[in-house]
Structures are given as C-alpha cells and as structure tokens.
Design a protein around this motif. Structure first.
Motif, PDB file in Angstrom:
ATOM      1  N   LYS A   1      10.395 -35.785   7.951  1.00  0.00           N
ATOM      2  CA  LYS A   1      10.281 -36.128   9.382  1.00  0.00           C
ATOM      3  C   LYS A   1      11.643 -36.033  10.056  1.00  0.00           C
ATOM      4  O   LYS A   1      11.755 -35.496  11.161  1.00  0.00           O
TER       5      LYS A   1
ATOM      6  N   ASP B   1       1.509 -36.131  13.268  1.00  0.00           N
ATOM      7  CA  ASP B   1       2.626 -35.790  14.149  1.00  0.00           C
ATOM      8  C   ASP B   1       2.408 -34.438  14.821  1.00  0.00           C
ATOM      9  O   ASP B   1       2.677 -34.273  16.014  1.00  0.00           O
TER      10      ASP B   1
ATOM     11  N   TYR C   1       7.411 -37.666   3.338  1.00  0.00           N
ATOM     12  CA  TYR C   1       7.444 -37.118   4.697  1.00  0.00           C
ATOM     13  C   TYR C   1       8.155 -38.062   5.649  1.00  0.00           C
ATOM     14  O   TYR C   1       9.044 -37.646   6.413  1.00  0.00           O
ATOM     15  N   LYS C   2       7.790 -39.349   5.612  1.00  0.00           N
ATOM     16  CA  LYS C   2       8.333 -40.331   6.551  1.00  0.00           C
ATOM     17  C   LYS C   2       9.845 -40.459   6.421  1.00  0.00           C
ATOM     18  O   LYS C   2      10.551 -40.603   7.431  1.00  0.00           O
TER      19      LYS C   2
ATOM     20  N   SER D   1      12.913 -40.248  17.213  1.00  0.00           N
ATOM     21  CA  SER D   1      12.171 -39.186  16.535  1.00  0.00           C
ATOM     22  C   SER D   1      11.364 -38.426  17.589  1.00  0.00           C
ATOM     23  O   SER D   1      11.219 -38.890  18.721  1.00  0.00           O
TER      24      SER D   1
END
Length: 225
Positions: free
Chosen positions: A7, A190, A2-3, A110
C-alpha cells in the motif's frame, strides 16, 4: 503484507506520477489563485492523522482566510459566501484536494483511507470510532468521501444548524463507513474506491458504490437522497 508494504509502495508511486502528470493543471490553478481572491495559493490546516497524531494537510485555497471565524464555522454550505472566486469550482471538481498528493508522497496520508478531520470534528465521532479509525493512514479519498460526496448539499438542506446535523447524523454514519473500510482493506477494495471516486466526479448522482459494495452499513433515513 498489502497494508504494511505494498500500500505504501503504491502510494509513493501514484502520488509522484500524479504530481508530474497533473502539473499542467496544477500550475495554472496556482497562478489563478495568486491573481484572485486573497492572493494565496495553499491552505494548511492541522488534521488528526495516523495513530491520532496531528499533521498539516495541503489544499488549494478556496475560502477566505478568516472563514473558520465567520458564520458557518468549519462547515461549508452550497454557495457559501466565504468562497473565493475559484473556490466553488475547485471544491466541486475536488481539484482543491490535489495538493494532498504531497502529503501522500511524504507519508502523512495514503491514496485511500478515512478523511483526516480537524480536532473539533474528530471529537464528534463515537468513542469506539475515535479509538480505531486512525489505525490506517488518512486518505485523499475513501468510502466516506464517496458516500458523502455531496455533504455540502446535506448540510444546506437540513432544518438543523449545520454543526448539529453533522454531529447527530453525518459523523456517526461516516465513522461506521470508515470502520467498514478497515475490515475490508485489500488491494481490490482500494482499487475499486479509486475507480468509484473518479466515477462519482463524472456521475455525481450515481449510487454505484452500493452495487459494488453490497454490505456497506445502512444509511440512516435522514441521510437518504
């Protein structure tokens, strides 16, 4: 996974969609800024970004161009005399931050992450925070932005000079919050931070964030509302 992949994919998708959907709001703001104050639209400032590398952050102009050299310096207070005609409204509603969708689209930032700071404020972090806080990209919003949604009020009401209060109380706690975020980084975290950002804009006095995330670092006494 994910990171390092999803993301970024989410950032590109949401920032592009956001710029398109918000264009009916962003265009009138641009026109209003062009016709008022010092007649400039965007404010660019060097901030510390991913892996501690500097980048230029985009914001709508809310302060006088020379404001960093005027009384108050880098810290903005409530009813700050350096605010331009639309400045107070844009800052209260966080509309002044929306041009950072461009920073997100091009990869500087981000949607969620630690707020990027100027050099002088970054240096106020404890060493262990400075060494790790930018292992993720800085964000348009994040846990620090939500918990310190009314930082201007805290600075205004402190008996200490704003820069001293920020150095002694706000900066260390904000750093611990951002380290908490890295330890809990996930799609769920998030997604909830996006929701909570919208929530505190509508309900600025709410402490829902502490109900959603019960293991946040404890707020120092001098920072309690």
């Amino acid at each position: 996974m994910y990171k390092y992949f999803f993301k970024r994919l989410i950032d590109i998708t949401l920032s592009f969609i956001g710029l398109v959907i918000l264009s009916p709001l962003l265009i009138p703001v641009c026109i209003g800024l062009l016709l008022t104050g010092e007649h400039y639209i965007f404010y660019f400032q060097k901030r510390i970004g991913y892996k501690n590398k500097p980048f230029n952050i985009w914001k709508f102009a809310t302060m006088l161009k020379n404001s960093p050299n005027l009384p108050g310096g880098l810290h903005t207070l409530r009813k700050d005399p350096r605010l331009m005609p639309l400045g107070g409204f844009l800052r209260r509603t966080k509309i002044n931050e929306l041009p950072q969708l461009i920073n997100i689209l091009i990869g500087d930032m981000s949607i969620i992450g630690p707020r990027p700071l100027v050099d002088k404020n970054f240096e106020l972090y404890p060493d262990h925070v400075k060494a790790t806080i930018n292992n993720v990209k800085p964000g348009l919003t994040g846990i620090g932005s939500i918990v310190f949604r009314d930082e201007e009020r805290l600075l205004s009401e402190s008996e200490l000079p704003p820069h001293e209060f920020y150095k002694q109380s706000i900066s260390p706690f904000k750093g611990e919050l951002e380290l908490w975020y890295q330890q809990h980084l996930s799609f769920y975290t998030d997604a909830m931070l996006v929701f909570l950002t919208a929530w505190v804009i509508v309900f600025p006095g709410s402490n829902l964030v502490h109900s959603v995330f019960r293991d946040l670092p404890e707020r120092p006494e001098e920072l309690k509302y």
